[in-house]
Design an enzyme around this catalytic site. Structure first.
Site, PDB file in Angstrom:
ATOM      1  CD  GLU A 260      -2.482  -1.125   0.354  1.00 55.15           C
ATOM      2  OE1 GLU A 260      -3.091  -0.179  -0.336  1.00 55.15           O
ATOM      3  OE2 GLU A 260      -3.687  -2.604   0.078  1.00 55.15           O
ATOM      4  CB  CYS A 299      -2.608   6.445   2.179  1.00 54.69           C
ATOM      5  SG  CYS A 299      -3.617   5.073   2.809  1.00 54.69           S
TER       6      CYS A 299
HETATM    7  P1  NAP Z   1       8.362   5.182   4.136  1.00 50.27           P
HETATM    8  O1  NAP Z   1       9.714   6.085   4.901  1.00 50.27           O
HETATM    9  O2  NAP Z   1       8.136   4.138   3.286  1.00 50.27           O
HETATM   10  O3  NAP Z   1       7.827   3.965   6.102  1.00 50.27           O
HETATM   11  C1  NAP Z   1       7.285   3.113   6.087  1.00 50.27           C
HETATM   12  C2  NAP Z   1       7.806   1.990   6.842  1.00 50.27           C
HETATM   13  O4  NAP Z   1       8.821   1.244   6.575  1.00 50.27           O
HETATM   14  C3  NAP Z   1       8.250   2.009   7.844  1.00 50.27           C
HETATM   15  O5  NAP Z   1       8.145   1.008   8.980  1.00 50.27           O
HETATM   16  C4  NAP Z   1       9.568   2.029   8.227  1.00 50.27           C
HETATM   17  O6  NAP Z   1      10.436   2.264   9.424  1.00 50.27           O
HETATM   18  C5  NAP Z   1       9.659   1.120   6.893  1.00 50.27           C
HETATM   19  N1  NAP Z   1      10.987   1.134   6.022  1.00 50.27           N
HETATM   20  C6  NAP Z   1      11.700   2.186   5.640  1.00 50.27           C
HETATM   21  N2  NAP Z   1      12.788   2.234   5.182  1.00 50.27           N
HETATM   22  C7  NAP Z   1      12.655   0.548   4.990  1.00 50.27           C
HETATM   23  C8  NAP Z   1      13.721  -0.354   4.851  1.00 50.27           C
HETATM   24  N3  NAP Z   1      15.108   0.060   3.229  1.00 50.27           N
HETATM   25  N4  NAP Z   1      13.503  -1.660   4.210  1.00 50.27           N
HETATM   26  C9  NAP Z   1      11.946  -2.347   4.433  1.00 50.27           C
HETATM   27  N5  NAP Z   1      11.490  -0.825   5.657  1.00 50.27           N
HETATM   28  C10 NAP Z   1      11.461   0.028   5.685  1.00 50.27           C
HETATM   29  O7  NAP Z   1       6.733   5.810   5.046  1.00 50.27           O
HETATM   30  P2  NAP Z   1       6.298   6.752   5.690  1.00 50.27           P
HETATM   31  O8  NAP Z   1       6.364   8.240   5.572  1.00 50.27           O
HETATM   32  O9  NAP Z   1       6.252   6.234   7.428  1.00 50.27           O
HETATM   33  O10 NAP Z   1       4.555   6.287   5.202  1.00 50.27           O
HETATM   34  C11 NAP Z   1       4.175   8.001   5.110  1.00 50.27           C
HETATM   35  C12 NAP Z   1       3.733   7.339   3.312  1.00 50.27           C
HETATM   36  O11 NAP Z   1       3.201   6.154   3.196  1.00 50.27           O
HETATM   37  C13 NAP Z   1       3.432   8.586   2.109  1.00 50.27           C
HETATM   38  O12 NAP Z   1       3.434   7.941   0.986  1.00 50.27           O
HETATM   39  C14 NAP Z   1       2.003   7.093   2.139  1.00 50.27           C
HETATM   40  O13 NAP Z   1       1.166   8.043   0.969  1.00 50.27           O
HETATM   41  C15 NAP Z   1       2.343   6.037   2.351  1.00 50.27           C
HETATM   42  N6  NAP Z   1       0.467   5.662   3.349  1.00 50.27           N
HETATM   43  C16 NAP Z   1      -0.024   4.565   2.282  1.00 50.27           C
HETATM   44  C17 NAP Z   1      -0.985   4.009   2.699  1.00 50.27           C
HETATM   45  C18 NAP Z   1      -1.599   3.230   2.321  1.00 50.27           C
HETATM   46  O14 NAP Z   1      -2.797   2.479   2.602  1.00 50.27           O
HETATM   47  N7  NAP Z   1      -1.677   3.012   0.914  1.00 50.27           N
HETATM   48  C19 NAP Z   1      -1.481   4.067   4.179  1.00 50.27           C
HETATM   49  C20 NAP Z   1      -0.851   4.634   4.956  1.00 50.27           C
HETATM   50  C21 NAP Z   1       0.469   5.817   3.855  1.00 50.27           C
HETATM   51  P3  NAP Z   1      10.957   3.166   9.860  1.00 50.27           P
HETATM   52  O15 NAP Z   1       9.604   4.632  10.408  1.00 50.27           O
HETATM   53  O16 NAP Z   1      11.815   2.915  11.368  1.00 50.27           O
HETATM   54  O17 NAP Z   1      12.108   4.314   8.536  1.00 50.27           O
END
Ligand code: NAP
Length: 520
Positions: A260, A299
């Site tokens: 997602e 999101c």
């Molecule tokens: P993110 O930076 O991609 O982080 C998401 C998760 O991935 C966090 O738990 C993060 O851990 C982890 N992560 C980071 N680097 C990783 C790696 N190399 N390997 C595995 N996991 C890793 O996203 P975010 O900033 O938290 O969230 C915002 C984004 O999420 C927005 O773009 C939004 O659109 C999207 N979103 C989508 C949905 C949906 O249902 N489609 C829902 C909510 C949000 P850390 O926090 O420890 O870095």
């Protein structure tokens, strides 16, 4: 870093384990104060995953769907009894108003309750049939029956920061109901609420050992611990999704993955709508709601608004007027309607994204015009809502490609419905679009046109004005996910959610054997 703030323990391999080192700091995004630290340094992830896979999986699979459904109901009850504490954590760590915290906390509880009910109806069985048995030759003695059985692995959830409660339970409910143990890795910025909820459920003893684990802090090594029958559900940015998809576990071991990611969701006002119509007002209210709920950190939030060209100015004025009345600041002040972003880093990302969008758009309402209530702009991650606009959406590129994860949306006029549909599709696949009109034929046609590029089409007409569930609200009975840049994932959608945690197999056997399966 002040290492005196508490280090939240992880729960893995059936025991509480504190990570080594100073860990990462969690802050109050409004006051800037330190709240807690998280670390999984030194944890034996391989051992923890094996414990969940073997002990948790075995115990869950021994239960029937109805028994697991009762377990979900008990889990919801435990969480319900600690609800006040969750609201306090959300205010402190996510900077949300009580109303916005409810979307996350009560949304999670509602989803658990929903799956408890659905699961009860599945009854006292341990696998599901997939359609009737099919003959494979003239003689009916040898037939094929498709069955769905829970996968013998763990479900690893890597979650985003914006829904520390709902994001856990909307995934955990169908996984546990399916008989698959869960390991949750919350986003670091807001990990506290997830960790606390897991702690309450573990302490209450309502789940078998190994059914639920929480690993806070770095994602390092998590994916290396996955094995072929495990599944991974990721929510976050498209950038991280790319890293996930390229990992050996997914690329070489076929670990099933659900993604997602981000999304440029849209709202479409029907052609021929009048500026003084009910439909127009419905669009304006929904846009303002979507821009401001959880400070736009959803999101599913509306990012692009398409109106007939003749209504561009009227829509700009009406939306801006409502946005001007939104009080922004410390969610502890009862007059505040919109709290803060989750961190100063996120504030920086929103400001950088806005600067990008502004290269192609005019500012119709400037978030910077809002004076913060009870919050210091030098410390708080608060930002007012900004409405942008362009009169030339076709010439724009960034506006259709860059998701600013905050209270920001862009208004765009269209000359014909075909043009509007084409512009909406330039989002390259989105989670949701909403259409506003009072003609059922328009709504049905638009839904059919938009369904292939959207996981959900939400139609708002005057007859459902007081009934509809909201453009951005994800309801467990409806699909959540979207094609293309939205990640290509599917979650929820009632019992469809269980498919991800089950394996389909065709049992080809004599009718006598199939009878033993209870099918023929
Ligand atoms: P993110 O930076 O991609 O982080 C998401 C998760 O991935 C966090 O738990 C993060 O851990 C982890 N992560 C980071 N680097 C990783 C790696 N190399 N390997 C595995 N996991 C890793 O996203 P975010 O900033 O938290 O969230 C915002 C984004 O999420 C927005 O773009 C939004 O659109 C999207 N979103 C989508 C949905 C949906 O249902 N489609 C829902 C909510 C949000 P850390 O926090 O420890 O870095």
């Amino acid at each position: 870093m002040n290492t005196s703030s508490p280090l939240l323990p992880n729960y893995l391999a059936g025991r509480w384990q504190t990570g080594s080192g100073p860990g990462a700091l969690l802050r109050d995004p409004v006051l800037g104060t330190e709240l807690a630290r998280v670390s999984n340094g030194g944890l034996d992830l391989i051992e923890g995953f094996a414990f969940a896979r073997e002990q948790g999986g075995r115990a869950l699979r021994a239960m029937t769907y109805a028994e697991r459904a009762a377990m979900l109901a008990a889990t919801a009850q435990v969480l319900q009894s600690h609800r006040d504490a969750y609201y306090e954590i959300a205010t402190a760590n996510s900077g949300t108003t009580a109303k916005d915290s409810a979307v996350d906390i009560d949304g999670g509880l509602f989803t658990l309750g929903y799956y408890a009910k659905q699961g009860e109806a599945l009854g006292d069985v341990r696998f599901m049939l997939d359609g009737p048995a099919a003959r494979m030759a003239k003689d009916p003695t040898f037939q094929s029956q498709h069955i769905m059985v829970p996968t013998h692995g763990v479900a690893l959830f890597i979650n985003a920061f914006n829904f520390p409660s709902w994001g856990l339970w909307e995934k955990a409910a169908p996984a546990l109901l399916s008989g698959v143990p869960v390991i949750i890795k919350p986003a670091t910025a807001t990990a506290w609420l997830t960790q606390r909820m897991v702690q309450d459920v573990i302490d209450a003893g309502v789940l078998p050992a190994g059914a639920l684990s929480v690993v806070c802090g770095s994602s390092n090594g998590l994916m290396d611990a996955l094995q072929p029958f495990d599944v991974l559900s990721f929510t976050g940015s498209a950038e991280t999704a790319h890293v996930i998809r390229s990992h050996r576990a997914v690329a070489a071991q076929s670990v099933r993955v659900n993604i997602e990611a981000d999304s440029l969701n849209s709202a479409l006002l029907a052609p021929g709508t009048a500026a003084d119509s009910e439909v127009f007002k419905l669009l304006v209210s929904e846009v303002v709601r979507e821009m401001t709920v959880k400070a736009g950190q959803k999101c599913t939030a509306i990012r692009r608004i398409f109106v007939p060209a003749a209504l561009y100015d009227a829509a700009a004025q009406a939306i801006s007027a409502k946005l001007a009345g939104v009080t922004v600041g410390n969610p502890r002040n009862a007059s505040v309607r919109m709290g803060s972003l989750v961190s100063r880093e996120q504030l920086g990302a929103v400001q950088a994204g806005l600067a990008q969008l502004r290269t192609e758009a005019e500012v119709l309402h400037d978030g910077a015009s809002h004076t913060l209530v009870d919050a210091d702009p030098a410390i708080a991650a608060c930002v007012g809502p900004t409405l942008l606009g362009t009169r030339h959406p076709d010439a724009a590129r960034v506006l259709h490609e860059v998701e600013v994860f905050g209270p920001v949306a862009t208004l765009m006029p269209y000359a014909s419905l075909d043009e509007a549909l084409g512009l909406i599709r330039r989002g390259q696949g989105s989670l949701v679009t909403s259409v506003y009109g009072d003609d059922p034929a328009f709504i049905a046609d638009a839904a059919l046109e938009l369904a292939s590029s959207h996981g959900r089409v939400h139609a708002i007409s005057p007859d459902v004005a007081a009934l509809h569930s909201g453009h951005g609200n994800v309801m467990p009975m409806s699909l959540h996910g979207g094609p293309g840049r939205a990640g290509g994932g599917e979650e929820l959608g009632g019992l469809r959610a269980l498919n991800f945690y089950h394996r389909r197999s065709a049992v080809q056997a004599s009718i006598a054997a199939l009878k033993r399966l209870g099918t023929a």
